[in-house]
Design an enzyme around this catalytic site. Structure first.
Site, PDB file in Angstrom:
ATOM      1  N   TYR A  51       0.837  -1.214   0.000  1.00  0.00           N
ATOM      2  CA  TYR A  51       0.000   0.000   0.000  1.00  0.00           C
ATOM      3  C   TYR A  51       0.867   1.257   0.000  1.00  0.00           C
ATOM      4  CZ  TYR A  51      -3.376   3.406   2.007  1.00  0.00           C
ATOM      5  OH  TYR A  51      -4.169   4.505   2.254  1.00  0.00           O
ATOM      6  N   ASN A  53       8.052 -10.008  -2.148  1.00  0.00           N
ATOM      7  CA  ASN A  53       7.755 -11.422  -2.445  1.00  0.00           C
ATOM      8  C   ASN A  53       6.248 -11.638  -2.628  1.00  0.00           C
ATOM      9  OD1 ASN A  53       6.928 -11.052   0.163  1.00  0.00           O
ATOM     10  ND2 ASN A  53       7.763 -12.974   0.952  1.00  0.00           N
ATOM     11  N   THR A  92       5.055   1.784  14.294  1.00  0.00           N
ATOM     12  CA  THR A  92       3.647   2.155  14.424  1.00  0.00           C
ATOM     13  C   THR A  92       3.384   2.860  15.755  1.00  0.00           C
ATOM     14  OG1 THR A  92       1.418   1.253  14.695  1.00  0.00           O
ATOM     15  CG2 THR A  92       3.205  -0.256  15.141  1.00  0.00           C
ATOM     16  N   SER A 107      -1.795  -5.551  19.773  1.00  0.00           N
ATOM     17  CA  SER A 107      -2.032  -6.751  18.945  1.00  0.00           C
ATOM     18  C   SER A 107      -0.682  -7.434  18.762  1.00  0.00           C
ATOM     19  CB  SER A 107      -2.599  -6.376  17.566  1.00  0.00           C
ATOM     20  OG  SER A 107      -1.553  -5.905  16.711  1.00  0.00           O
ATOM     21  N   TYR A 123       0.676  -8.156  15.873  1.00  0.00           N
ATOM     22  CA  TYR A 123       1.377  -7.382  14.835  1.00  0.00           C
ATOM     23  C   TYR A 123       2.102  -6.186  15.461  1.00  0.00           C
ATOM     24  CZ  TYR A 123       1.612  -3.168  12.040  1.00  0.00           C
ATOM     25  OH  TYR A 123       2.036  -1.977  11.514  1.00  0.00           O
ATOM     26  N   HIS A 124       1.373  -5.408  16.281  1.00  0.00           N
ATOM     27  CA  HIS A 124       2.003  -4.233  16.895  1.00  0.00           C
ATOM     28  C   HIS A 124       3.172  -4.655  17.787  1.00  0.00           C
ATOM     29  CE1 HIS A 124      -1.993  -2.319  15.882  1.00  0.00           C
ATOM     30  NE2 HIS A 124      -1.203  -1.309  15.595  1.00  0.00           N
ATOM     31  N   GLU A 141      -9.371  -3.440  23.366  1.00  0.00           N
ATOM     32  CA  GLU A 141      -8.694  -2.140  23.361  1.00  0.00           C
ATOM     33  C   GLU A 141      -9.528  -1.173  24.190  1.00  0.00           C
ATOM     34  OE1 GLU A 141      -8.697  -0.698  19.285  1.00  0.00           O
ATOM     35  OE2 GLU A 141     -10.863  -0.946  19.123  1.00  0.00           O
TER      36      GLU A 141
HETATM   37  N1  USQ Z   1     -11.935   0.330  13.924  1.00  0.00           N
HETATM   38  C1  USQ Z   1     -13.313   0.435  13.998  1.00  0.00           C
HETATM   39  N2  USQ Z   1     -14.039  -0.087  12.977  1.00  0.00           N
HETATM   40  C2  USQ Z   1     -13.492  -0.688  11.892  1.00  0.00           C
HETATM   41  C3  USQ Z   1     -12.073  -0.781  11.822  1.00  0.00           C
HETATM   42  C4  USQ Z   1     -11.336  -0.267  12.860  1.00  0.00           C
HETATM   43  O1  USQ Z   1     -13.870   0.984  14.947  1.00  0.00           O
HETATM   44  O2  USQ Z   1     -14.220  -1.133  11.005  1.00  0.00           O
HETATM   45  C5  USQ Z   1     -11.106   0.912  14.999  1.00  0.00           C
HETATM   46  C6  USQ Z   1     -10.140  -0.088  15.603  1.00  0.00           C
HETATM   47  O3  USQ Z   1     -10.743  -0.860  16.599  1.00  0.00           O
HETATM   48  C7  USQ Z   1      -9.017   0.822  16.082  1.00  0.00           C
HETATM   49  C8  USQ Z   1      -9.025   1.981  15.087  1.00  0.00           C
HETATM   50  O4  USQ Z   1     -10.292   1.922  14.432  1.00  0.00           O
HETATM   51  O5  USQ Z   1      -9.317   1.336  17.344  1.00  0.00           O
HETATM   52  C9  USQ Z   1      -7.926   1.891  14.039  1.00  0.00           C
HETATM   53  O6  USQ Z   1      -8.031   0.649  13.396  1.00  0.00           O
HETATM   54  P1  USQ Z   1      -7.295   0.331  12.012  1.00  0.00           P
HETATM   55  O7  USQ Z   1      -7.739  -1.022  11.564  1.00  0.00           O
HETATM   56  O8  USQ Z   1      -7.418   1.464  11.064  1.00  0.00           O
HETATM   57  O9  USQ Z   1      -5.763   0.370  12.480  1.00  0.00           O
HETATM   58  P2  USQ Z   1      -4.840  -0.721  13.165  1.00  0.00           P
HETATM   59  O10 USQ Z   1      -5.424  -2.078  13.188  1.00  0.00           O
HETATM   60  O11 USQ Z   1      -4.378  -0.168  14.474  1.00  0.00           O
HETATM   61  O12 USQ Z   1      -3.624  -0.782  12.151  1.00  0.00           O
HETATM   62  C10 USQ Z   1      -3.369   0.223  11.172  1.00  0.00           C
HETATM   63  C11 USQ Z   1      -2.426  -0.366  10.135  1.00  0.00           C
HETATM   64  C12 USQ Z   1      -1.116  -0.712  10.817  1.00  0.00           C
HETATM   65  C13 USQ Z   1      -0.582   0.530  11.516  1.00  0.00           C
HETATM   66  C14 USQ Z   1      -1.602   1.084  12.504  1.00  0.00           C
HETATM   67  C15 USQ Z   1      -1.220   2.367  13.166  1.00  0.00           C
HETATM   68  O13 USQ Z   1      -3.006  -1.514   9.539  1.00  0.00           O
HETATM   69  O14 USQ Z   1      -0.195  -1.210   9.846  1.00  0.00           O
HETATM   70  O15 USQ Z   1       0.586   0.191  12.210  1.00  0.00           O
HETATM   71  O16 USQ Z   1      -2.809   1.359  11.777  1.00  0.00           O
HETATM   72  S1  USQ Z   1      -1.907   2.541  14.791  1.00  0.00           S
HETATM   73  O17 USQ Z   1      -3.352   2.295  14.721  1.00  0.00           O
HETATM   74  O18 USQ Z   1      -1.624   3.880  15.271  1.00  0.00           O
HETATM   75  O19 USQ Z   1      -1.279   1.527  15.619  1.00  0.00           O
END
Ligand code: USQ
Length: 382
Positions: free
Chosen positions: A11, A32, A144, A179, A181-182, A328
């Protein structure tokens, strides 16, 4: 500068490659196709067909004149790493080559192991490659904001001064990821910090928040050059998901109370942050950390903005809080510092109604491609 992008198909990887060449750098990409493979396995394709890397490089050369050599292979394999670093001895390396999804990492044991093994071993191979083939090269690593979690105190930019029993020392800011991943990103930071101390390598670790958008100065809405635009629960970030849900007439999936607050940025800002970090590098023996986002929103605020922007297109967007599949905090304090990249010269692109309107317009053109079944699956954290 000669820059190697690890994860150049992703992305952010492909848009970064175009952006760096357009700004005068010599760029090669490595991938890959792991993300493509995982999307296929999980039946969650992106909204647009994305040509393979060789094809994208041809298309970009045709419109811009810039050549981007492509290496296809697995950076977990040392023989391949050696081959790439010997052929293209980089001065800078951008490391995106990781399994990037939190929900994917929580899917099952296999996904968990893949995330841990891939993310840590690619980071370790990169460190050893720098030592062996390009000792003075700088690493720009995508970390992140999720490494910090949501502590009840201000989040500093990577480091914190601690005073204990009358003495002071500077430490990495405490990490408590939400998570697996994090957590691999926390471990990456530790690996990098260890080798910065041992070998004096130079590293910028970018603590990035969720990214949104698909238009960059380089793709100029040429859809063949668009990045992956995932809207599924596994690989789509929340705002991209909400835009697609709004167009599909699918109620916006706010998880739980919706007070979860994160630091967001437009994909254009990611490109500028990475480029600024390369052009103004860390010193040898320095682990430089920036918090990479430009503004904070709660999930509720994002949903309301998408709902408002949808009205301009006659979309009646419903917001429907659902049980949170993740573990969370849904209401919490969040005040992270983010001045470092602004000081390097970042000029932020903020989330305006116009930005949302442009995203909606493009997604509306491709409405027939939306697979509603991919939107929510409910990967549980516990
Ligand atoms: N969320 C919702 N509804 C949804 C999807 C997500 O309420 O349909 C919430 C999640 O629970 C979370 C927030 O929105 O609280 C952000 O979720 P996200 O899926 O956009 O982000 P996340 O899973 O944390 O991961 C994404 C990227 C990751 C990056 C991270 C930054 O996929 O690669 O490291 O954002 S951060 O969120 O600051 O850790």
């Amino acid at each position: 500068m000669r820059i190697l992008i690890l994860g150049g198909d992703g992305y952010l990887g492909w848009p970064t490659a175009m952006n760096l060449t357009a700004n005068g750098h010599e760029v090669a990409v490595v991938d890959n196709y792991l993300r493509r493979q995982l999307c296929r396995e999980e039946n969650v394709e992106a909204l647009f067909d994305v040509p393979n890397l060789h094809k994208r490089a041809e298309l970009w050369e045709a419109v811009s004149g810039y050549k981007i050599p492509v290496f296809i292979g697995d950076l977990n394999q040392w023989d391949f790493v050696e081959e790439v670093f010997k052929k293209f001895v980089p001065e800078g390396i951008v490391h995106y080559a990781e399994q990037p999804s939190a929900p994917y990492s929580m899917l099952d044991r296999r996904a968990a192991m893949l995330t841990v093994q891939n993310n840590l071993s690619v980071t370790a191979n990169l460190i050893f490659a720098v030592r062996q083939f390009c000792r003075n090269a700088q690493i720009v690593k995508i970390g992140t904001m999720g490494e910090y979690g949501t502590p009840n105190i201000d989040i500093e930019e990577g480091w914190i001064d601690i005073e204990h029993k009358g003495k002071k020392h500077k430490f990495l800011y405490p990490r408590q990821a939400g998570s697996l991943y994090h957590t691999t990103k926390v471990m990456d930071t530790d690996l990098l910090w260890f080798y910065v101390r041992m070998w004096g390598i130079r590293v910028t670790d970018l603590m990035q928040g969720p990214v949104y958008g698909l238009i960059t100065d380089e793709n100029k809405e040429n859809e063949q050059l668009f990045p992956f635009f995932n809207y599924d629960e596994l690989f789509g970030t929340v705002l991209n998901r909400f835009v697609v849900q709004a167009v599909a007439g699918y109620p916006l999936t706010v998880y739980g109370k919706g007070g979860q607050t994160r630091g967001y940025l437009n994909i254009k800002d990611t490109l500028n942050c990475v480029r600024l970090s390369l052009e103004k590098p860390a010193k040898p023996g320095e682990l430089r950390i920036f918090n990479q986002f430009v503004e904070t929103f709660s999930v509720n605020e994002l949903a309301e903005r998408v709902q408002r922007a949808g009205k301009q297109f006659g979309l009646s967007v419903e917001i429907k809080p659902i049980e949170n599949p993740r573990k969370e905090a849904e209401e919490h304090y969040y005040n992270p510092v983010h001045t470092g990249l602004l000081e390097l010269g970042l000029k932020p692109h903020y989330l305006t109604d116009d930005v949302l309107a442009k995203m909606l317009e493009i997604v509306i053109r491709h409405k027939e491609r939306i697979n509603k079944d991919a939107i929510f699956r409910g990967v549980k954290w516990d």
